[in-house]
Design a protein around this motif. Sequence first.
Motif, short mmCIF file in Angstrom:
data_model
loop_
_atom_site.label_atom_id
_atom_site.label_comp_id
_atom_site.label_asym_id
_atom_site.label_seq_id
_atom_site.Cartn_x
_atom_site.Cartn_y
_atom_site.Cartn_z
N ALA A 37 -39.24 8.09 -45.13
CA ALA A 37 -38.51 8.81 -44.08
C ALA A 37 -39.32 8.88 -42.79
CB ALA A 37 -38.16 10.21 -44.57
N TYR A 38 -40.61 9.12 -42.91
CA TYR A 38 -41.46 9.14 -41.72
C TYR A 38 -41.43 7.79 -41.01
CZ TYR A 38 -43.45 13.56 -43.40
OH TYR A 38 -43.64 14.86 -43.82
N VAL A 39 -41.55 6.71 -41.79
CA VAL A 39 -41.55 5.36 -41.21
C VAL A 39 -40.21 5.07 -40.55
CG1 VAL A 39 -41.70 2.90 -41.72
CG2 VAL A 39 -43.27 4.49 -42.83
N GLY B 153 -32.29 7.84 -31.22
CA GLY B 153 -33.48 8.66 -31.05
C GLY B 153 -33.29 10.07 -31.54
N TYR B 154 -32.12 10.64 -31.26
CA TYR B 154 -31.82 12.01 -31.70
C TYR B 154 -31.84 12.13 -33.23
CZ TYR B 154 -28.78 15.89 -33.06
OH TYR B 154 -28.25 17.00 -33.67
N LEU B 155 -31.17 11.22 -33.90
CA LEU B 155 -31.15 11.25 -35.36
C LEU B 155 -32.54 11.02 -35.94
CD1 LEU B 155 -27.84 9.33 -36.19
CD2 LEU B 155 -28.26 11.79 -36.27
N GLY B 156 -33.32 10.17 -35.28
CA GLY B 156 -34.69 9.94 -35.74
C GLY B 156 -35.53 11.21 -35.65
N VAL B 157 -35.44 11.91 -34.53
CA VAL B 157 -36.21 13.14 -34.35
C VAL B 157 -35.78 14.21 -35.35
CG1 VAL B 157 -36.61 15.08 -32.78
CG2 VAL B 157 -36.73 12.74 -31.92
N VAL B 158 -34.47 14.43 -35.47
CA VAL B 158 -33.97 15.49 -36.35
C VAL B 158 -34.30 15.21 -37.82
CG1 VAL B 158 -31.90 16.64 -37.20
CG2 VAL B 158 -32.16 16.19 -34.76
N THR B 159 -34.16 13.96 -38.23
CA THR B 159 -34.47 13.62 -39.62
C THR B 159 -35.95 13.78 -39.90
OG1 THR B 159 -32.65 12.02 -39.60
CG2 THR B 159 -34.20 11.87 -41.42
N PHE B 160 -36.80 13.37 -38.97
CA PHE B 160 -38.24 13.56 -39.12
C PHE B 160 -38.57 15.04 -39.27
CE2 PHE B 160 -42.44 14.52 -37.47
CZ PHE B 160 -43.24 13.56 -38.08
N VAL B 161 -37.95 15.86 -38.43
CA VAL B 161 -38.20 17.30 -38.48
C VAL B 161 -37.78 17.88 -39.83
CG1 VAL B 161 -37.54 19.53 -37.50
CG2 VAL B 161 -38.08 17.62 -35.99
N MET B 162 -36.64 17.46 -40.34
CA MET B 162 -36.16 17.98 -41.62
C MET B 162 -37.12 17.62 -42.76
SD MET B 162 -32.00 17.76 -41.72
CE MET B 162 -31.84 16.07 -41.18
N THR C 259 -37.85 7.17 -39.44
CA THR C 259 -37.54 7.99 -38.27
C THR C 259 -38.39 7.62 -37.06
OG1 THR C 259 -39.05 9.69 -39.14
CG2 THR C 259 -36.71 9.93 -39.64
N LEU C 260 -39.67 7.40 -37.29
CA LEU C 260 -40.54 7.04 -36.16
C LEU C 260 -40.17 5.66 -35.60
CD1 LEU C 260 -44.00 8.35 -37.46
CD2 LEU C 260 -42.51 9.37 -35.71
N SER C 261 -39.81 4.73 -36.48
CA SER C 261 -39.39 3.42 -36.01
C SER C 261 -38.05 3.51 -35.28
CB SER C 261 -39.30 2.42 -37.17
OG SER C 261 -38.37 2.85 -38.14
N ALA C 262 -37.19 4.43 -35.71
CA ALA C 262 -35.91 4.63 -35.02
C ALA C 262 -36.14 5.16 -33.61
CB ALA C 262 -35.03 5.59 -35.81
N VAL C 263 -37.03 6.12 -33.48
CA VAL C 263 -37.35 6.67 -32.15
C VAL C 263 -37.96 5.59 -31.27
CG1 VAL C 263 -38.75 8.34 -30.88
CG2 VAL C 263 -37.60 9.02 -33.01
N ALA C 264 -38.88 4.79 -31.84
CA ALA C 264 -39.50 3.71 -31.08
C ALA C 264 -38.45 2.69 -30.64
CB ALA C 264 -40.57 3.02 -31.94
N ALA C 265 -37.51 2.36 -31.53
CA ALA C 265 -36.46 1.41 -31.18
C ALA C 265 -35.56 1.97 -30.08
CB ALA C 265 -35.64 1.07 -32.41
N ALA C 266 -35.27 3.27 -30.14
CA ALA C 266 -34.43 3.91 -29.13
C ALA C 266 -35.09 3.86 -27.76
CB ALA C 266 -34.13 5.35 -29.53
N VAL C 267 -36.37 4.21 -27.72
CA VAL C 267 -37.11 4.16 -26.46
C VAL C 267 -37.18 2.73 -25.96
CG1 VAL C 267 -39.34 4.56 -25.37
CG2 VAL C 267 -38.44 6.23 -27.00
N GLY C 268 -37.43 1.78 -26.89
CA GLY C 268 -37.51 0.37 -26.52
C GLY C 268 -36.21 -0.14 -25.92
N ARG C 269 -35.09 0.29 -26.48
CA ARG C 269 -33.80 -0.13 -25.94
C ARG C 269 -33.61 0.34 -24.51
NH1 ARG C 269 -29.39 -1.52 -29.33
NH2 ARG C 269 -29.95 -1.74 -31.53
N ILE C 270 -33.93 1.60 -24.27
CA ILE C 270 -33.76 2.15 -22.92
C ILE C 270 -34.68 1.45 -21.93
CG2 ILE C 270 -34.04 4.22 -21.51
CD1 ILE C 270 -33.15 5.86 -23.93
N VAL C 271 -35.93 1.22 -22.33
CA VAL C 271 -36.88 0.51 -21.45
C VAL C 271 -36.38 -0.89 -21.16
CG1 VAL C 271 -39.20 -0.45 -21.30
CG2 VAL C 271 -38.87 1.87 -22.20
N SER C 272 -35.86 -1.56 -22.19
CA SER C 272 -35.34 -2.92 -22.01
C SER C 272 -34.18 -2.95 -21.03
CB SER C 272 -34.89 -3.49 -23.37
OG SER C 272 -34.29 -4.75 -23.21
N TYR C 273 -33.27 -1.98 -21.15
CA TYR C 273 -32.14 -1.92 -20.23
C TYR C 273 -32.62 -1.73 -18.79
CZ TYR C 273 -29.46 -1.17 -24.53
OH TYR C 273 -28.91 -1.28 -25.78
#
Length: 248
Positions: free
Chosen positions: A50-52, A89-98, A54-68
């Motif tokens: 779950a840690y892997v 990114g939101y789901l990644g953060v919330v799932t990591f927190v849970m 969620t953190l990869s999801a957040v990284a992918a979300a940030v990467g998408r925005i930077v790419s755009y």
Amino acid sequence: MNVFNLLFDAILLVHVVAGFIGLVAFWIPVFARKGGRTHVRAGRVYALCAYVVTLSAVAAAVGRIVSYRVQGIGVAEQPGSYGFAVLLGYLGVVTFVMVRQGMRVLATRRAPEKLRTPAHEALAWASISGSVIAVGFGLTVWSEVSPVLLGMSPIGLFTGRRMLRLMRDPGGQRMGWFYSHMASMLGAGIAFHTAFIVFGAQRLWAYEIEGPLAIVPWILPTVVGVPAIVVWTRRYRRRFERRAGAAV
């Protein structure tokens, strides 16, 4: 293929592999004897995956925005693409927190006053902030992703509030750590199954849902999972109350 695409593909591969392992590992503690060796070991595997994921999801979300932004694509031009990145990114953060909450209450169950730390409290506020961002973006930048953002937004708010309540009054509820552990881990499991149904299952079986029904895969795990959490919590609450009464 540029360096960014290679990096994104590597993150995606790690994300998918960890997600599949975590999905399998999730069900082992559900049926295994609570507190037993199998439960504990499978739970650790699930949490690590779950840690892997969620953190990869957040990284992918940030990467998408930077790419755009690098490509000169603005929010007004592709609101759905930006909305999906915010959702990821939101789901990644919330799932990591849970998951972090689920593991933290377990580790501090014999000393619940240690649950509250600046870092853990910051995670609770990150979860709440995620809900605010999801609602704000969903309403101000309307797209086909907005209904999903708005529908998922209460999760972060409820998660953060429950964490803060338990941290501020750790001994206020008997076996409160257990209920929080169970609800947090099962809640993260809902996110795992949502991702699988929305992305994995559609690719495996090559089907596509269009129109108003397209939201069903997003909400189905929540519709099933939340009542299940309520039922399980009540079941264990009655069990603990009977034990307490027998002891008295």
